[in-house]
Design a protein around this motif. Structure first.
Motif, PDB file in Angstrom:
ATOM      1  N   VAL A 108      -6.253  38.577  47.557  1.00 11.68           N
ATOM      2  CA  VAL A 108      -5.491  37.815  46.560  1.00 11.68           C
ATOM      3  C   VAL A 108      -6.215  36.526  46.174  1.00 11.68           C
ATOM      4  CG1 VAL A 108      -3.319  36.597  46.119  1.00 11.68           C
ATOM      5  CG2 VAL A 108      -3.289  38.807  47.261  1.00 11.68           C
ATOM      6  N   ASP A 109      -6.811  35.846  47.132  1.00 10.65           N
ATOM      7  CA  ASP A 109      -7.519  34.604  46.819  1.00 10.65           C
ATOM      8  C   ASP A 109      -8.701  34.854  45.891  1.00 10.65           C
ATOM      9  OD1 ASP A 109      -5.774  33.006  48.282  1.00 10.65           O
ATOM     10  OD2 ASP A 109      -6.954  33.194  50.122  1.00 10.65           O
ATOM     11  N   LYS A 110      -9.376  35.963  46.087  1.00  4.90           N
ATOM     12  CA  LYS A 110     -10.500  36.315  45.211  1.00  4.90           C
ATOM     13  C   LYS A 110      -9.977  36.664  43.810  1.00  4.90           C
ATOM     14  CE  LYS A 110     -14.936  36.911  44.928  1.00  4.90           C
ATOM     15  NZ  LYS A 110     -15.833  35.766  44.979  1.00  4.90           N
ATOM     16  N   LYS A 111      -8.834  37.344  43.743  1.00  3.25           N
ATOM     17  CA  LYS A 111      -8.221  37.645  42.451  1.00  3.25           C
ATOM     18  C   LYS A 111      -7.910  36.346  41.698  1.00  3.25           C
ATOM     19  CE  LYS A 111      -5.838  41.968  43.551  1.00  3.25           C
ATOM     20  NZ  LYS A 111      -5.218  42.878  42.603  1.00  3.25           N
ATOM     21  N   VAL A 112      -7.360  35.381  42.414  1.00  2.10           N
ATOM     22  CA  VAL A 112      -7.034  34.087  41.810  1.00  2.10           C
ATOM     23  C   VAL A 112      -8.308  33.405  41.317  1.00  2.10           C
ATOM     24  CG1 VAL A 112      -6.144  31.768  42.305  1.00  2.10           C
ATOM     25  CG2 VAL A 112      -4.899  33.785  43.110  1.00  2.10           C
ATOM     26  N   GLU A 113      -9.370  33.475  42.101  1.00  2.00           N
ATOM     27  CA  GLU A 113     -10.651  32.899  41.695  1.00  2.00           C
ATOM     28  C   GLU A 113     -11.132  33.539  40.390  1.00  2.00           C
ATOM     29  OE1 GLU A 113     -15.260  32.880  43.253  1.00  2.00           O
ATOM     30  OE2 GLU A 113     -13.670  32.926  44.769  1.00  2.00           O
ATOM     31  N   TYR A 114     -11.091  34.856  40.303  1.00  2.21           N
ATOM     32  CA  TYR A 114     -11.492  35.548  39.080  1.00  2.21           C
ATOM     33  C   TYR A 114     -10.592  35.154  37.906  1.00  2.21           C
ATOM     34  CZ  TYR A 114     -14.413  38.746  41.877  1.00  2.21           C
ATOM     35  OH  TYR A 114     -15.360  39.289  42.712  1.00  2.21           O
ATOM     36  N   GLU A 162       2.431  32.765  41.633  1.00  2.00           N
ATOM     37  CA  GLU A 162       2.567  31.629  42.530  1.00  2.00           C
ATOM     38  C   GLU A 162       1.292  30.811  42.636  1.00  2.00           C
ATOM     39  OE1 GLU A 162       3.873  31.699  46.878  1.00  2.00           O
ATOM     40  OE2 GLU A 162       5.527  32.684  45.796  1.00  2.00           O
ATOM     41  N   LYS A 163       0.156  31.476  42.677  1.00  2.00           N
ATOM     42  CA  LYS A 163      -1.116  30.772  42.893  1.00  2.00           C
ATOM     43  C   LYS A 163      -1.804  30.345  41.594  1.00  2.00           C
ATOM     44  CE  LYS A 163      -2.091  32.562  47.415  1.00  2.00           C
ATOM     45  NZ  LYS A 163      -3.148  32.753  48.370  1.00  2.00           N
ATOM     46  N   THR A 164      -1.429  30.918  40.455  1.00  2.00           N
ATOM     47  CA  THR A 164      -2.088  30.558  39.200  1.00  2.00           C
ATOM     48  C   THR A 164      -1.205  29.716  38.286  1.00  2.00           C
ATOM     49  OG1 THR A 164      -1.322  32.541  38.034  1.00  2.00           O
ATOM     50  CG2 THR A 164      -3.454  32.687  39.206  1.00  2.00           C
ATOM     51  N   GLY A 165       0.097  29.781  38.491  1.00  2.00           N
ATOM     52  CA  GLY A 165       1.007  29.078  37.598  1.00  2.00           C
ATOM     53  C   GLY A 165       1.288  29.836  36.312  1.00  2.00           C
ATOM     54  N   TYR A 166       0.727  31.030  36.191  1.00  2.00           N
ATOM     55  CA  TYR A 166       0.963  31.859  35.012  1.00  2.00           C
ATOM     56  C   TYR A 166       2.120  32.808  35.285  1.00  2.00           C
ATOM     57  CZ  TYR A 166      -3.060  30.405  32.278  1.00  2.00           C
ATOM     58  OH  TYR A 166      -3.927  29.668  31.517  1.00  2.00           O
ATOM     59  N   ASP A 167       3.065  32.807  34.368  1.00  2.00           N
ATOM     60  CA  ASP A 167       4.159  33.771  34.416  1.00  2.00           C
ATOM     61  C   ASP A 167       4.408  34.247  32.990  1.00  2.00           C
ATOM     62  OD1 ASP A 167       5.553  31.722  33.125  1.00  2.00           O
ATOM     63  OD2 ASP A 167       6.755  31.213  34.870  1.00  2.00           O
ATOM     64  N   VAL A 168       5.377  35.097  32.811  1.00  2.00           N
ATOM     65  CA  VAL A 168       5.662  35.665  31.490  1.00  2.00           C
ATOM     66  C   VAL A 168       5.961  34.561  30.478  1.00  2.00           C
ATOM     67  CG1 VAL A 168       7.233  37.161  30.197  1.00  2.00           C
ATOM     68  CG2 VAL A 168       6.479  37.834  32.461  1.00  2.00           C
ATOM     69  N   PHE A 169       6.639  33.516  30.910  1.00  2.00           N
ATOM     70  CA  PHE A 169       7.023  32.450  29.992  1.00  2.00           C
ATOM     71  C   PHE A 169       5.815  31.639  29.538  1.00  2.00           C
ATOM     72  CE2 PHE A 169      10.723  33.305  32.695  1.00  2.00           C
ATOM     73  CZ  PHE A 169      11.600  33.760  31.710  1.00  2.00           C
ATOM     74  N   LYS A 170       4.914  31.353  30.454  1.00  2.00           N
ATOM     75  CA  LYS A 170       3.703  30.613  30.083  1.00  2.00           C
ATOM     76  C   LYS A 170       2.851  31.451  29.118  1.00  2.00           C
ATOM     77  CE  LYS A 170      -0.195  27.989  31.797  1.00  2.00           C
ATOM     78  NZ  LYS A 170      -0.647  27.132  32.861  1.00  2.00           N
ATOM     79  N   ILE A 171       2.727  32.730  29.405  1.00  2.00           N
ATOM     80  CA  ILE A 171       1.944  33.609  28.544  1.00  2.00           C
ATOM     81  C   ILE A 171       2.607  33.740  27.176  1.00  2.00           C
ATOM     82  CG2 ILE A 171       1.101  35.980  28.273  1.00  2.00           C
ATOM     83  CD1 ILE A 171       0.777  35.942  31.409  1.00  2.00           C
ATOM     84  N   TYR A 172       3.930  33.825  27.163  1.00  2.00           N
ATOM     85  CA  TYR A 172       4.669  33.864  25.901  1.00  2.00           C
ATOM     86  C   TYR A 172       4.382  32.605  25.078  1.00  2.00           C
ATOM     87  CZ  TYR A 172       8.591  33.885  22.632  1.00  2.00           C
ATOM     88  OH  TYR A 172       9.356  33.852  21.502  1.00  2.00           O
TER      89      TYR A 172
END
Length: 184
Positions: A108-114, A162-172
């Motif tokens: 998961v940490d590597k995914k967040v890095e990418y 949780e780790k990126t701060g991106y959710d559906v609302f931010k993307i919207y």
């Protein structure tokens, strides 16, 4: 008649400096432009240009072979050292590379890095958009870049909120901003 002349003269006054600013559209010329601000001259400049051209080739070969880790390594170098060398370090398979890296990674940490590297790529593309557009006939708008960012963020954020701060609302919100920019 006078209005047309004044308009043409005004348009030429603003257009000519923009056209003169970036004469070359070949990768080598764009690499030279990228490196022109470093202060390198002579053999040192030629050596760096040759190195950047090799990275361009390696990057394109890695993308064609779906070697995502190698593509990321070379893309990172190019964005840092020759950011105008080729549009493809920001477009085409570049965002797809991050999607592939994130979707196949187990850590998961590597995914967040990418994911964060992908966001950085979009930030850099936005910051360099005018210069990048000066090298191509197909101009991208800020809205185009934001729409691509929203698309790839949506495809990649699952499980990373949780780790990126991106959710559906931010993307919207990014989509809303993209649509606003495109319609202006």
């Amino acid at each position: 008649m006078i209005k047309k002349f004044v308009f043409a003269l005004t348009a030429a006054t603003f257009a000519l400096p923009a056209l003169a600013q970036f004469e070359g559209t070949e990768p080598r010329q764009r690499v030279e432009y990228s490196l022109s601000k470093t202060g390198l001259t002579g053999d040192d400049l030629t050596e760096q240009v040759d190195l950047a051209m090799a990275y361009c080739s390696e990057y394109q070969t890695a993308l064609e072979g779906n070697n995502w880790a190698e593509a990321l390594r070379t893309q990172t170098w190019l964005m840092e050292n020759a950011p105008f060398a080729i549009q493809g370090i920001y477009t085409g398979k570049a965002p797809l590379m991050f999607y592939q890296l994130i979707s196949t990674e187990q850590d998961v940490d590597k995914k967040v890095e990418y994911f964060n590297q992908m966001q950085d790529m979009f930030d850099k593309r936005l910051a360099r958009l005018d210069t990048l557009n000066s090298f191509t006939n197909i101009k991208n708008t800020r809205g185009d870049v934001l729409a691509a960012r929203a698309d790839y963020s949506y495809w990649c954020f699952n499980g990373l909120t949780e780790k990126t701060g991106y959710d559906v609302f931010k993307i919207y919100d990014i989509y809303k901003e993209a649509i606003k920019e495109i319609n202006e």
